[in-house]
Design a protein around this motif. Structure first.
Motif, PDB file in Angstrom:
ATOM      1  N   GLY A   1      10.282   0.137 -10.614  1.00 46.53           N
ATOM      2  CA  GLY A   1      10.961   1.075  -9.730  1.00 46.53           C
ATOM      3  C   GLY A   1      10.232   2.399  -9.621  1.00 46.53           C
ATOM      4  N   VAL A   2       9.728   2.902 -10.744  1.00 45.54           N
ATOM      5  CA  VAL A   2       8.976   4.165 -10.734  1.00 45.54           C
ATOM      6  C   VAL A   2       7.707   4.003  -9.902  1.00 45.54           C
ATOM      7  N   ALA A   3       6.983   2.902 -10.109  1.00 51.11           N
ATOM      8  CA  ALA A   3       5.753   2.662  -9.347  1.00 51.11           C
ATOM      9  C   ALA A   3       6.049   2.552  -7.851  1.00 51.11           C
ATOM     10  N   ALA A   4       7.126   1.834  -7.516  1.00 54.16           N
ATOM     11  CA  ALA A   4       7.500   1.689  -6.107  1.00 54.16           C
ATOM     12  C   ALA A   4       7.913   3.029  -5.509  1.00 54.16           C
TER      13      ALA A   4
ATOM     14  N   VAL B   1       6.899   6.035  -6.441  1.00 53.66           N
ATOM     15  CA  VAL B   1       5.695   6.859  -6.256  1.00 53.66           C
ATOM     16  C   VAL B   1       4.935   6.408  -5.011  1.00 53.66           C
ATOM     17  N   LEU B   2       4.742   5.091  -4.879  1.00 55.99           N
ATOM     18  CA  LEU B   2       4.003   4.561  -3.730  1.00 55.99           C
ATOM     19  C   LEU B   2       4.680   4.919  -2.409  1.00 55.99           C
ATOM     20  N   THR B   3       5.979   4.667  -2.317  1.00 61.25           N
ATOM     21  CA  THR B   3       6.684   4.914  -1.058  1.00 61.25           C
ATOM     22  C   THR B   3       6.789   6.408  -0.750  1.00 61.25           C
ATOM     23  N   THR B   4       6.984   7.216  -1.793  1.00 65.93           N
ATOM     24  CA  THR B   4       7.072   8.669  -1.574  1.00 65.93           C
ATOM     25  C   THR B   4       5.764   9.232  -1.056  1.00 65.93           C
ATOM     26  N   VAL B   5       4.656   8.800  -1.663  1.00 64.70           N
ATOM     27  CA  VAL B   5       3.339   9.265  -1.214  1.00 64.70           C
ATOM     28  C   VAL B   5       3.064   8.802   0.217  1.00 64.70           C
ATOM     29  N   ALA B   6       3.404   7.534   0.509  1.00 63.31           N
ATOM     30  CA  ALA B   6       3.179   7.005   1.855  1.00 63.31           C
ATOM     31  C   ALA B   6       3.997   7.769   2.890  1.00 63.31           C
TER      32      ALA B   6
ATOM     33  N   GLN C   1      16.582  -1.733  -3.688  1.00 61.93           N
ATOM     34  CA  GLN C   1      17.467  -2.900  -3.839  1.00 61.93           C
ATOM     35  C   GLN C   1      16.652  -4.163  -4.126  1.00 61.93           C
ATOM     36  N   GLU C   2      15.487  -4.286  -3.503  1.00 59.71           N
ATOM     37  CA  GLU C   2      14.616  -5.436  -3.772  1.00 59.71           C
ATOM     38  C   GLU C   2      14.175  -5.435  -5.233  1.00 59.71           C
ATOM     39  N   VAL C   3      13.846  -4.277  -5.752  1.00 57.39           N
ATOM     40  CA  VAL C   3      13.420  -4.164  -7.154  1.00 57.39           C
ATOM     41  C   VAL C   3      14.583  -4.447  -8.092  1.00 57.39           C
TER      42      VAL C   3
ATOM     43  N   PHE D   1      12.282  12.043 -13.985  1.00 55.77           N
ATOM     44  CA  PHE D   1      11.973  11.213 -12.824  1.00 55.77           C
ATOM     45  C   PHE D   1      12.206   9.738 -13.162  1.00 55.77           C
ATOM     46  N   ALA D   2      11.722   9.323 -14.337  1.00 59.44           N
ATOM     47  CA  ALA D   2      11.936   7.942 -14.781  1.00 59.44           C
ATOM     48  C   ALA D   2      13.417   7.674 -15.044  1.00 59.44           C
ATOM     49  N   VAL D   3      14.103   8.645 -15.646  1.00 62.17           N
ATOM     50  CA  VAL D   3      15.534   8.500 -15.906  1.00 62.17           C
ATOM     51  C   VAL D   3      16.298   8.347 -14.586  1.00 62.17           C
ATOM     52  N   GLY D   4      15.892   9.111 -13.589  1.00 62.90           N
ATOM     53  CA  GLY D   4      16.539   9.022 -12.284  1.00 62.90           C
ATOM     54  C   GLY D   4      16.388   7.648 -11.653  1.00 62.90           C
ATOM     55  N   GLU D   5      15.194   7.062 -11.781  1.00 59.99           N
ATOM     56  CA  GLU D   5      14.990   5.709 -11.250  1.00 59.99           C
ATOM     57  C   GLU D   5      15.836   4.696 -12.016  1.00 59.99           C
ATOM     58  N   ALA D   6      15.910   4.855 -13.331  1.00 66.55           N
ATOM     59  CA  ALA D   6      16.753   3.960 -14.132  1.00 66.55           C
ATOM     60  C   ALA D   6      18.211   4.073 -13.708  1.00 66.55           C
ATOM     61  N   LEU D   7      18.649   5.293 -13.459  1.00 66.02           N
ATOM     62  CA  LEU D   7      20.039   5.518 -13.047  1.00 66.02           C
ATOM     63  C   LEU D   7      20.317   4.876 -11.688  1.00 66.02           C
TER      64      LEU D   7
END
Length: 257
Positions: A124-127, A129-134, A158-160, A87-93
């Motif tokens: 990015g990971v934190a964002a 998680v937050l947006t997915t849960v919301a 893109q903002e991140v 999951f973290a690797v995906g956000e990095a990618l």
């Protein structure tokens, strides 16, 4: 700069067909295949665990092999841990892909693409998680709130990636840009959604007698082409609307002083 849907789509296609687009697509294909292996392994491990508790609920080995042709024989705990890492690797990618498509440099992994990658990935990971849960919670409320939130969070990554924003700053920035350009962004989101359905749904609906492994590989390839194209399009759209925001801020400062 005003957002034009056709221009953003054309920019995305040009980026996808470029050398850097091919490399980004290759990276996403490898990532997606590894993630598919882990997901199928998790499914198989869960089925084995159910078999020890409720024998009648377990699937036959032949059925499991047909549904999860890439599954590995590993424990559920190991698979879940690896999925968290992926999951973290995906956000990095995704962050690297956004910066690559936004960069004017000829270098594929130049300084502007990899700058502060670690902290940016954490944000990015934190964002994510937050947006997915919301969005998930919003979708439980008659679906519509989830769709609205999906649109409002259109530019969070893109903002991140490009604006070095924190989690809440990225959310606020995305919401502001969407409100300022609601109609073209809604149109762009609909086009990307329809394109994704048109490209991937026939492969899942049409009963082509392919081996399960081949079906998985083909579906993965088509879905990742859509994913990378979508990242390129949204990044182009973000650069257009964000540049307009910068101009507005500059004008406001000039008027103030």
């Amino acid at each position: 700069m005003a957002l034009r849907v056709g221009a953003a789509l054309a920019d995305g296609l040009d980026a996808l067909l470029s050398e850097r687009g091919a490399l980004v697509l290759a990276a996403f294909l490898v990532y997606s295949l590894l993630n598919t292996v882990l997901l199928q392994s998790a499914s198989t491990a869960i089925d084995r665990s159910l078999a020890t508790v409720v024998p009648d609920a377990a699937q036959t080995p032949q059925s499991v092999a047909g549904q999860s042709p890439l599954a590995l024989d590993v424990s559920l705990g190991v698979v879940l841990a690896l999925l968290l890492v992926m999951f973290a690797v995906g956000e990095a990618l995704r962050i690297l892909a956004i910066r690559t498509f936004a960069s004017d440099s000829d270098a594929l992994l130049g300084a502007e693409v990899t700058a502060d990658l670690g902290p940016t990935v954490v944000t990015g990971v934190a964002a994510a998680v937050l947006t997915t849960v919301a969005i998930a919670l919003g979708s439980l409320l008659f679906v519509v709130p989830g769709l609205v939130l999906s649109l409002l969070f259109f530019f969070v990554r893109q903002e991140v990636a490009l604006n070095d924003s924190g989690v809440m700053e990225a959310v606020r920035g995305s919401i502001d840009l969407v409100f300022e350009n609601a109609v073209p962004i809604l149109a762009l989101a609909v086009v990307l959604f329809v394109l994704g359905v048109v490209v991937t749904l026939p492969l899942q609906v049409v009963g082509i007698p392919w081996p399960p492994v081949f079906t998985t590989l083909v579906t993965t390839a088509f879905s990742q082409v859509v994913t990378v194209f979508g990242i390129a399009v949204v990044t182009s759209a973000y650069q257009r609307v964000a540049s307009g925001r910068s101009v507005a801020v500059t004008r406001s400062i000039e008027e103030t002083f």
